[in-house]
Design a protein around this motif. Structure first.
Motif, mmCIF file in Angstrom:
data_model
loop_
_atom_site.group_PDB
_atom_site.id
_atom_site.type_symbol
_atom_site.label_atom_id
_atom_site.label_comp_id
_atom_site.label_asym_id
_atom_site.label_seq_id
_atom_site.Cartn_x
_atom_site.Cartn_y
_atom_site.Cartn_z
ATOM 1 N N ALA A 133 56.423 42.577 46.219
ATOM 2 C CA ALA A 133 55.514 42.059 45.009
ATOM 3 C C ALA A 133 54.810 41.073 45.283
ATOM 4 O O ALA A 133 53.315 40.987 44.916
ATOM 5 N N ILE A 134 55.381 39.921 45.461
ATOM 6 C CA ILE A 134 54.676 38.506 45.853
ATOM 7 C C ILE A 134 53.540 38.615 46.930
ATOM 8 O O ILE A 134 52.351 38.320 46.821
ATOM 9 N N TYR A 135 54.115 39.316 48.135
ATOM 10 C CA TYR A 135 53.074 39.475 49.088
ATOM 11 C C TYR A 135 51.756 40.183 48.653
ATOM 12 O O TYR A 135 50.830 40.091 49.018
ATOM 13 N N SER A 136 52.271 41.575 48.039
ATOM 14 C CA SER A 136 51.026 42.128 47.529
ATOM 15 C C SER A 136 50.084 41.435 46.671
ATOM 16 O O SER A 136 48.817 41.530 46.712
ATOM 17 N N THR A 137 50.504 40.589 45.731
ATOM 18 C CA THR A 137 49.615 40.082 44.667
ATOM 19 C C THR A 137 48.964 38.855 45.406
ATOM 20 O O THR A 137 47.710 38.466 45.318
ATOM 21 N N THR A 138 49.607 38.278 46.338
ATOM 22 C CA THR A 138 48.850 37.212 47.129
ATOM 23 C C THR A 138 47.654 38.030 47.955
ATOM 24 O O THR A 138 46.641 37.191 47.999
ATOM 25 N N ILE A 139 47.948 38.985 48.649
ATOM 26 C CA ILE A 139 46.909 39.662 49.443
ATOM 27 C C ILE A 139 45.644 39.951 48.195
ATOM 28 O O ILE A 139 44.500 39.762 48.748
ATOM 29 N N VAL A 140 45.920 40.577 47.155
ATOM 30 C CA VAL A 140 44.930 40.746 46.214
ATOM 31 C C VAL A 140 44.130 39.417 45.923
ATOM 32 O O VAL A 140 43.235 39.593 45.631
ATOM 33 N N LEU A 141 44.873 38.406 45.618
ATOM 34 C CA LEU A 141 44.275 36.970 45.050
ATOM 35 C C LEU A 141 43.624 36.449 46.145
ATOM 36 O O LEU A 141 42.666 35.665 46.093
ATOM 37 N N ILE A 142 43.630 36.965 47.507
ATOM 38 C CA ILE A 142 42.705 36.409 48.652
ATOM 39 C C ILE A 142 41.337 36.822 48.190
ATOM 40 O O ILE A 142 40.729 35.998 48.666
ATOM 41 N N THR A 143 41.019 37.812 47.839
ATOM 42 C CA THR A 143 39.642 38.418 47.494
ATOM 43 C C THR A 143 39.206 38.022 46.229
ATOM 44 O O THR A 143 38.016 38.059 46.016
ATOM 45 N N ALA A 144 39.922 37.568 45.257
ATOM 46 C CA ALA A 144 39.489 37.115 43.892
ATOM 47 C C ALA A 144 38.565 36.088 43.959
ATOM 48 O O ALA A 144 37.607 36.557 42.960
ATOM 49 N N PRO A 145 38.516 35.027 44.665
ATOM 50 C CA PRO A 145 37.355 34.028 44.315
ATOM 51 C C PRO A 145 35.977 34.638 44.966
ATOM 52 O O PRO A 145 35.007 34.400 44.218
ATOM 53 N N ALA A 146 35.959 35.465 45.851
ATOM 54 C CA ALA A 146 34.967 36.238 46.605
ATOM 55 C C ALA A 146 34.130 37.226 45.201
ATOM 56 O O ALA A 146 33.210 37.110 45.247
ATOM 57 N N MET A 147 35.182 37.906 44.718
ATOM 58 C CA MET A 147 34.745 38.838 43.778
ATOM 59 C C MET A 147 34.142 38.093 42.422
ATOM 60 O O MET A 147 33.157 38.334 42.076
ATOM 61 N N ILE A 148 34.769 36.869 42.007
ATOM 62 C CA ILE A 148 34.134 36.207 40.988
ATOM 63 C C ILE A 148 33.046 35.550 41.417
ATOM 64 O O ILE A 148 31.976 35.639 40.332
ATOM 65 N N GLY A 149 32.977 35.056 42.455
ATOM 66 C CA GLY A 149 31.698 34.576 43.033
ATOM 67 C C GLY A 149 30.334 35.485 43.009
ATOM 68 O O GLY A 149 29.436 35.156 42.584
ATOM 69 N N ALA A 150 30.766 36.801 43.478
ATOM 70 C CA ALA A 150 29.796 37.742 43.643
ATOM 71 C C ALA A 150 29.315 38.200 42.171
ATOM 72 O O ALA A 150 28.261 38.537 42.020
ATOM 73 N N PHE A 151 29.973 38.203 41.104
ATOM 74 C CA PHE A 151 29.544 38.671 39.966
ATOM 75 C C PHE A 151 29.146 37.671 39.092
ATOM 76 O O PHE A 151 28.214 38.032 38.383
ATOM 77 N N PHE A 152 29.466 36.381 39.254
ATOM 78 C CA PHE A 152 29.086 35.450 38.233
ATOM 79 C C PHE A 152 27.972 34.246 38.845
ATOM 80 O O PHE A 152 27.693 33.573 38.126
ATOM 81 N N TRP A 153 28.070 34.096 40.209
ATOM 82 C CA TRP A 153 27.252 33.305 40.835
ATOM 83 C C TRP A 153 26.105 33.648 41.198
ATOM 84 O O TRP A 153 26.050 34.321 42.381
ATOM 85 N N LYS A 154 24.813 33.111 40.880
ATOM 86 C CA LYS A 154 23.677 33.858 41.049
ATOM 87 C C LYS A 154 23.338 33.746 42.646
ATOM 88 O O LYS A 154 22.601 34.434 43.358
ATOM 89 N N ARG A 155 23.667 32.506 43.253
ATOM 90 C CA ARG A 155 23.395 32.424 44.548
ATOM 91 C C ARG A 155 24.462 32.588 45.535
ATOM 92 O O ARG A 155 24.391 32.036 46.543
ATOM 93 N N ALA A 156 25.273 33.284 45.206
ATOM 94 C CA ALA A 156 26.400 33.893 46.117
ATOM 95 C C ALA A 156 25.815 34.505 47.449
ATOM 96 O O ALA A 156 24.769 35.266 47.213
ATOM 97 N N THR A 157 26.388 34.239 48.504
ATOM 98 C CA THR A 157 25.991 35.068 49.706
ATOM 99 C C THR A 157 27.145 35.766 50.378
ATOM 100 O O THR A 157 28.168 35.349 50.172
ATOM 101 N N ALA A 158 26.882 36.683 51.194
ATOM 102 C CA ALA A 158 27.868 37.431 52.063
ATOM 103 C C ALA A 158 28.670 36.519 52.938
ATOM 104 O O ALA A 158 29.816 36.420 53.100
ATOM 105 N N LYS A 159 27.881 35.598 53.543
ATOM 106 C CA LYS A 159 28.686 34.600 54.376
ATOM 107 C C LYS A 159 29.634 33.830 53.486
ATOM 108 O O LYS A 159 30.860 33.329 53.942
ATOM 109 N N ALA A 160 29.421 33.242 52.082
ATOM 110 C CA ALA A 160 30.242 32.514 51.393
ATOM 111 C C ALA A 160 31.313 33.521 51.130
ATOM 112 O O ALA A 160 32.357 32.731 50.926
ATOM 113 N N ALA A 161 31.105 34.780 50.568
ATOM 114 C CA ALA A 161 32.418 35.500 50.394
ATOM 115 C C ALA A 161 33.324 35.523 51.712
ATOM 116 O O ALA A 161 34.320 35.441 51.328
#
Length: 174
Positions: A133-161
């Motif tokens: 369960a910890i491994y699974s949560t860790t894997i999901v959390l790896i993508t969280a900053p990219a998702m948050i950035g894509a939704f809320f940061w106007k200058r987000a880019t694919a390279k940054a994600a």
């Protein structure tokens, strides 16, 4: 991918960010209660033992099935997410931009099947449910900053994600 528009997707993300921690807190509290009630018990079995001693037979069955349903739902959602990301963001974008829907479906099925086999192998090699369960949560959390950035940061880019995901993966490995 299934939201009606970007505004609905943002609302869903915010709602999930507010509600999901409540489930983690609740499961932690229940686990702590079980650990105190049954000293020396294996952590993977604490919730099951608590349910066994406190729930009547009918509700015990429903509780056990509910836990299995939650686990299966989470796993299949993650496999579908991996398949969608692989086909749309990698295969169609980087490998074959003019891929047909049939080709993407075939790749998606292949990735989903492969992910299921890998998940089965990992579960077989590491039968500790808590650690998985910890491994699974860790894997999901790896993508969280990219998702948050894509939704809320106007200058987000694919390279940054991509850099965010690679950095998160490296951090998780460390």
């Amino acid at each position: 991918y299934s939201a009606a528009d970007a505004k609905a997707a943002k609302k869903s993300l915010i709602l999930a960010a507010l509600l999901n921690p409540l489930f983690y807190v609740a499961s932690t509290v229940i686990g702590l209660i079980a650990t105190v009630a049954f000293t020396g018990i294996n952590g993977d079995m604490a919730l099951f033992k608590l349910m066994e001693t406190t729930l009547p037979t009918g509700l015990l069955g429903i509780g056990m099935v509910s836990l299995l349903a939650v686990v299966m739902s989470t796993i299949d959602s993650q496999i579908v997410m991996l398949s969608a990301i692989t086909t749309k963001d990698f295969y169609k974008t980087l490998i074959k931009p003019n891929a047909t829907s049939e080709e993407m479906l075939k790749i998606g099925r292949f990735v989903g099947f492969g992910a299921g086999i890998v998940a089965l192998a990992i579960a077989y090699l590491s039968p500790n449910l808590t650690q998985l369960a910890i491994y699974s949560t860790t894997i999901v959390l790896i993508t969280a900053p990219a998702m948050i950035g894509a939704f809320f940061w106007k200058r987000a880019t694919a390279k940054a994600a991509s850099l965010s995901i690679v950095t998160g993966f490296g951090t998780a490995l460390i």
